[in-house]
Design a protein around this motif. Structure first.
Motif, PDB file in Angstrom:
ATOM      1  N   PHE A  78       1.091  -1.332   0.212  1.00 32.83           N
ATOM      2  CA  PHE A  78       0.449  -0.114  -0.231  1.00 32.83           C
ATOM      3  C   PHE A  78       0.756   1.263  -0.525  1.00 32.83           C
ATOM      4  O   PHE A  78       0.500   2.381  -0.648  1.00 32.83           O
ATOM      5  N   LEU A  79       2.052   1.139   0.662  1.00 37.11           N
ATOM      6  CA  LEU A  79       2.776   2.951   0.921  1.00 37.11           C
ATOM      7  C   LEU A  79       3.483   2.566  -0.205  1.00 37.11           C
ATOM      8  O   LEU A  79       3.615   2.961  -0.687  1.00 37.11           O
ATOM      9  N   ALA A  80       4.182   1.148  -0.943  1.00 44.77           N
ATOM     10  CA  ALA A  80       5.202   1.463  -2.436  1.00 44.77           C
ATOM     11  C   ALA A  80       3.786   2.033  -3.622  1.00 44.77           C
ATOM     12  O   ALA A  80       3.791   2.977  -4.200  1.00 44.77           O
ATOM     13  N   GLY A  81       2.416   1.682  -3.518  1.00 43.02           N
ATOM     14  CA  GLY A  81       1.972   2.166  -4.661  1.00 43.02           C
ATOM     15  C   GLY A  81       1.464   3.434  -4.164  1.00 43.02           C
ATOM     16  O   GLY A  81       1.166   4.592  -5.635  1.00 43.02           O
ATOM     17  N   ILE A  82       0.790   3.898  -2.610  1.00 47.00           N
ATOM     18  CA  ILE A  82       0.789   5.809  -2.960  1.00 47.00           C
ATOM     19  C   ILE A  82       2.470   6.364  -3.607  1.00 47.00           C
ATOM     20  O   ILE A  82       2.210   7.483  -3.860  1.00 47.00           O
ATOM     21  N   THR A  83       3.413   5.824  -2.968  1.00 48.38           N
ATOM     22  CA  THR A  83       4.811   6.663  -3.468  1.00 48.38           C
ATOM     23  C   THR A  83       4.264   6.399  -5.016  1.00 48.38           C
ATOM     24  O   THR A  83       4.882   7.708  -5.884  1.00 48.38           O
ATOM     25  N   VAL A  84       4.810   5.697  -5.487  1.00 50.67           N
ATOM     26  CA  VAL A  84       4.350   5.060  -7.061  1.00 50.67           C
ATOM     27  C   VAL A  84       3.471   7.007  -7.648  1.00 50.67           C
ATOM     28  O   VAL A  84       3.672   7.010  -8.472  1.00 50.67           O
ATOM     29  N   PHE A  85       1.899   6.913  -6.980  1.00 56.28           N
ATOM     30  CA  PHE A  85       1.176   6.983  -7.715  1.00 56.28           C
ATOM     31  C   PHE A  85       1.443   8.723  -7.460  1.00 56.28           C
ATOM     32  O   PHE A  85       1.033   9.795  -8.062  1.00 56.28           O
ATOM     33  N   THR A  86       2.125   9.004  -6.561  1.00 53.91           N
ATOM     34  CA  THR A  86       2.314  10.498  -5.929  1.00 53.91           C
ATOM     35  C   THR A  86       3.482  10.264  -6.472  1.00 53.91           C
ATOM     36  O   THR A  86       3.206  12.243  -7.226  1.00 53.91           O
ATOM     37  N   VAL A  87       4.651  10.491  -6.939  1.00 52.62           N
ATOM     38  CA  VAL A  87       5.597  10.933  -7.469  1.00 52.62           C
ATOM     39  C   VAL A  87       5.276  10.649  -9.375  1.00 52.62           C
ATOM     40  O   VAL A  87       5.167  11.187 -10.044  1.00 52.62           O
ATOM     41  N   ALA A  88       4.019   9.489  -9.895  1.00 48.73           N
ATOM     42  CA  ALA A  88       3.944   9.730 -10.871  1.00 48.73           C
ATOM     43  C   ALA A  88       3.187  11.411 -10.946  1.00 48.73           C
ATOM     44  O   ALA A  88       3.118  11.906 -12.263  1.00 48.73           O
ATOM     45  N   SER A  89       1.767  11.551 -10.073  1.00 46.29           N
ATOM     46  CA  SER A  89       2.052  12.431 -10.351  1.00 46.29           C
ATOM     47  C   SER A  89       2.067  14.133 -10.512  1.00 46.29           C
ATOM     48  O   SER A  89       2.092  14.394 -11.672  1.00 46.29           O
ATOM     49  N   ALA A  90       2.986  13.909  -9.932  1.00 45.76           N
ATOM     50  CA  ALA A  90       4.226  15.439  -9.801  1.00 45.76           C
ATOM     51  C   ALA A  90       4.611  15.279 -11.286  1.00 45.76           C
ATOM     52  O   ALA A  90       5.044  15.255 -11.641  1.00 45.76           O
ATOM     53  N   ALA A  91       5.027  13.926 -12.124  1.00 44.85           N
ATOM     54  CA  ALA A  91       6.006  14.019 -13.326  1.00 44.85           C
ATOM     55  C   ALA A  91       4.637  14.664 -14.785  1.00 44.85           C
ATOM     56  O   ALA A  91       4.602  15.087 -14.736  1.00 44.85           O
ATOM     57  N   ALA A  92       3.463  14.361 -14.083  1.00 45.95           N
ATOM     58  CA  ALA A  92       3.074  14.656 -15.236  1.00 45.95           C
ATOM     59  C   ALA A  92       1.787  16.389 -15.281  1.00 45.95           C
ATOM     60  O   ALA A  92       1.756  16.712 -15.542  1.00 45.95           O
ATOM     61  N   ALA A  93       2.297  16.561 -13.584  1.00 45.84           N
ATOM     62  CA  ALA A  93       2.114  17.941 -13.237  1.00 45.84           C
ATOM     63  C   ALA A  93       2.830  18.236 -13.935  1.00 45.84           C
ATOM     64  O   ALA A  93       2.778  19.982 -14.422  1.00 45.84           O
ATOM     65  N   MET A  94       4.491  18.147 -13.878  1.00 44.20           N
ATOM     66  CA  MET A  94       5.325  18.541 -14.506  1.00 44.20           C
ATOM     67  C   MET A  94       5.785  18.291 -16.063  1.00 44.20           C
ATOM     68  O   MET A  94       6.844  18.908 -16.451  1.00 44.20           O
ATOM     69  N   ALA A  95       5.216  17.486 -17.223  1.00 44.10           N
ATOM     70  CA  ALA A  95       4.807  16.912 -17.805  1.00 44.10           C
ATOM     71  C   ALA A  95       5.380  18.457 -19.013  1.00 44.10           C
ATOM     72  O   ALA A  95       4.789  18.695 -19.640  1.00 44.10           O
ATOM     73  N   PRO A  96       6.793  17.671 -19.923  1.00 50.40           N
ATOM     74  CA  PRO A  96       7.189  19.654 -20.873  1.00 50.40           C
ATOM     75  C   PRO A  96       6.398  19.038 -22.123  1.00 50.40           C
ATOM     76  O   PRO A  96       6.078  19.297 -23.111  1.00 50.40           O
ATOM     77  N   GLY A  97       5.349  17.696 -22.572  1.00 49.24           N
ATOM     78  CA  GLY A  97       5.171  17.533 -23.579  1.00 49.24           C
ATOM     79  C   GLY A  97       4.129  15.921 -23.767  1.00 49.24           C
ATOM     80  O   GLY A  97       3.784  15.946 -22.368  1.00 49.24           O
ATOM     81  N   ILE A  98       3.145  16.111 -24.077  1.00 50.04           N
ATOM     82  CA  ILE A  98       1.990  15.345 -24.721  1.00 50.04           C
ATOM     83  C   ILE A  98       2.249  13.867 -24.472  1.00 50.04           C
ATOM     84  O   ILE A  98       1.697  12.975 -24.049  1.00 50.04           O
ATOM     85  N   ASP A  99       2.931  13.212 -25.124  1.00 50.47           N
ATOM     86  CA  ASP A  99       4.258  12.307 -24.959  1.00 50.47           C
ATOM     87  C   ASP A  99       4.095  11.246 -23.887  1.00 50.47           C
ATOM     88  O   ASP A  99       4.070  11.311 -22.791  1.00 50.47           O
ATOM     89  N   SER A 100       5.242  12.826 -22.746  1.00 45.90           N
ATOM     90  CA  SER A 100       5.469  12.430 -21.729  1.00 45.90           C
ATOM     91  C   SER A 100       4.277  12.686 -20.228  1.00 45.90           C
ATOM     92  O   SER A 100       4.247  11.591 -18.876  1.00 45.90           O
ATOM     93  N   LEU A 101       3.361  13.215 -20.426  1.00 40.76           N
ATOM     94  CA  LEU A 101       1.879  13.014 -19.745  1.00 40.76           C
ATOM     95  C   LEU A 101       1.460  11.884 -20.069  1.00 40.76           C
ATOM     96  O   LEU A 101       0.933  11.304 -18.856  1.00 40.76           O
TER      97      LEU A 101
END
Length: 482
Positions: free
Chosen positions: A85-108
């Motif tokens: 559960f902790l691992a899932g939250i970590t992955v989800f949170t990091v990926a959310s930050a990556a989506a917010a900072m995505a420089p292009g549509i492919d990275s999003l």
């Protein structure tokens, strides 16, 4: 204070924390199903991309989420539910930050796919962790609140996404998850107890069959409306996915330690609630997907205005579901769930009758309220029905299977109802949209009514307990239905 009283207070506090933590985690995972839909025009303006690219910002999350749900549950059973559960939250949170900072549509799109992986790990474990922390006599109310929060997330996704996009920025759709995830990590580590499943080794053949089959089916459903149902990739995905799922069923019937033992479906409680969940999400997802567009594209409301006018539907679970959970504890889950499904079917049927190119909000309001009450009555006992139908050691995989079927139902609902909409109407004019919306809502109503019929097949409290065979537990009929 006596030691016994102190222990009771400690258990109560643990249950409250478990409810808060698992509800917030479930909210984040469920919210991201539809939160992007109203932000797509802004995302396209900033990042570019063709229509297919924009669709994949939604589909990438749906695919990985649905495909890996059962595997995520199996990992939790094997290596520790709190740990995963902790691992899932970590992955989800990091990926959310990556989506917010995505420089292009492919990275999003890539970040959205990783978000789905994290959600697939943490979502099925929310129920097993909650079940372990809450005394059996109070689980109905706890499941009711958990279900209400998840239902609110699914239904309010377009509102939250539209409001953030309109008033702040589409980036905040994803930034919103980051502080929630960072707050949940220490709370989950300190307040949740560790638990395990059966301890059986991971079922790698079953994992490959289930993941490949779900990927093919969900890919075909997601791409069908855009590419055409006779497209080579769509047909390949549907037929290959179906064949792999047949292999998964055969494997689950014969293997020594399968990921999902097919014997679980011999239980009328387990098979009934899973059929109801699949059908209910099919009708609900497709209806919300089209009605949110109707309020904006036809009636002229902004995303925020449309979301606010949907509140009698989307917000009703927060008021009704806890009460429905208490009722399910006293009456049993079957009558509450079935009543909710039939009410939601009636609400959708009413909406199909009254939608026009110039329908007033007052005319729509009864349908929204009826649908909201129905959704709340269903979500409250549904989790209890799933978890009560299996042994405690199998609750993780039962939760994963139920969540996977719900996700497939949601993808199927959007695909089927969008196809009906496109065949009977379109976006050319307000009247054309209504011409397509009406038959789609009738279909949604009929499907949810079928879900109500499936719920009626769940055994009642007075159902005679059948003989328990080795390795199988009869449904906990005293808590399952009425």
């Amino acid at each position: 204070m006596s030691q016994q009283n102190a222990q009771q207070i400690a258990r109560k506090g643990s249950a409250v924390w478990a409810l808060v933590i698992t509800s917030v985690a479930g909210f984040m995972a469920a919210l991201d199903n539809l939160v992007v839909t109203t932000a797509l025009p802004s995302i396209r303006k900033d990042l570019g991309g063709a229509l297919d690219d924009l669709e994949w910002t939604v589909s990438a999350y749906t695919l990985t989420f649905a495909v890996l749900l059962m595997f995520g549950a199996a990992l939790g059973d094997r290596f520790g539910r709190r740990r995963l559960f902790l691992a899932g939250i970590t992955v989800f949170t990091v990926a959310s930050a990556a989506a917010a900072m995505a420089p292009g549509i492919d990275s999003l799109i890539a970040a959205r796919a990783v978000q789905g992986v994290g959600a697939a790990v943490m979502m099925p474990l929310t129920l097993t962790l909650l079940t372990a922390a809450v005394p059996e006599a109070r689980r109905g109310m706890a499941y009711g609140i958990w279900g209400a929060v998840n239902g609110l997330a699914v239904a309010s996704g377009p509102l939250i996404g539209g409001s953030l996009t309109e008033h702040v920025s589409w980036h905040w759709i994803f930034w919103l998850n980051v502080p929630l995830g960072l707050a949940l990590l220490p709370l989950a580590r300190l307040r949740l107890a560790e638990s395990h499943g059966t301890g059986a080794p991971l079922d790698f053949p079953g994992t490959l069959l289930a993941s490949g089959g779900l990927f093919g089916i969900v890919y075909g459903l997601v791409r069908g409306p855009a590419d055409g149902w006779t497209g080579s990739l769509v047909l390949t995905g549907l037929f290959a996915g179906g064949a792999l799922l047949v292999g998964f069923v055969i494997h689950g019937s014969r293997a020594k330690n399968p990921m999902l033992p097919m014997r679980l479906f011999r239980s009328r409680a387990f098979s009934g609630i899973n059929a109801a969940s699949l059908l209910m999400f099919l009708g609900m997802f497709g209806s919300i997907f089209l009605l949110s567009q109707y309020m904006q594209g036809v009636l002229g409301y902004s995303p925020t205005e449309a979301g606010l006018r949907m509140l009698p539907w989307t917000g009703m679970p927060m008021l009704v579901a806890p009460i429905a959970g208490i009722l399910s504890d006293r009456m049993g889950g079957r009558p509450v769930a079935a009543a909710g499904l039939f009410l939601q079917a009636a609400g959708l049927g009413y909406m199909a009758l009254v939608v026009t190119a110039h329908a007033s909000y007052g005319v729509q309001l009864p349908g929204l309220i009826i649908s909201g009450i129905g959704m709340a009555l269903y979500f409250a006992p549904a989790a209890n029905l799933v978890m009560s139908a299996v042994r405690p050691q199998e609750q993780g995989i039962a939760s994963g299977a139920n969540n996977a079927l719900r996700e497939v139902g949601g993808a199927l609902g959007i695909a089927v109802m969008s196809s009906i909409f496109a065949a009977q109407g379109g976006y050319e004019s307000a009247q054309s949209f209504v011409d397509g919306l009406r038959p789609a809502l009738v279909t949604g109503s009929a499907v949810v009514a079928l879900a109500g019929i499936a719920a009626l097949f769940i055994p009642g409290r007075r159902h005679a307990a059948r003989t328990v065979t080795e390795g199988e537990r009869a449904p906990a009929l005293e808590t399952v239905g009425s």
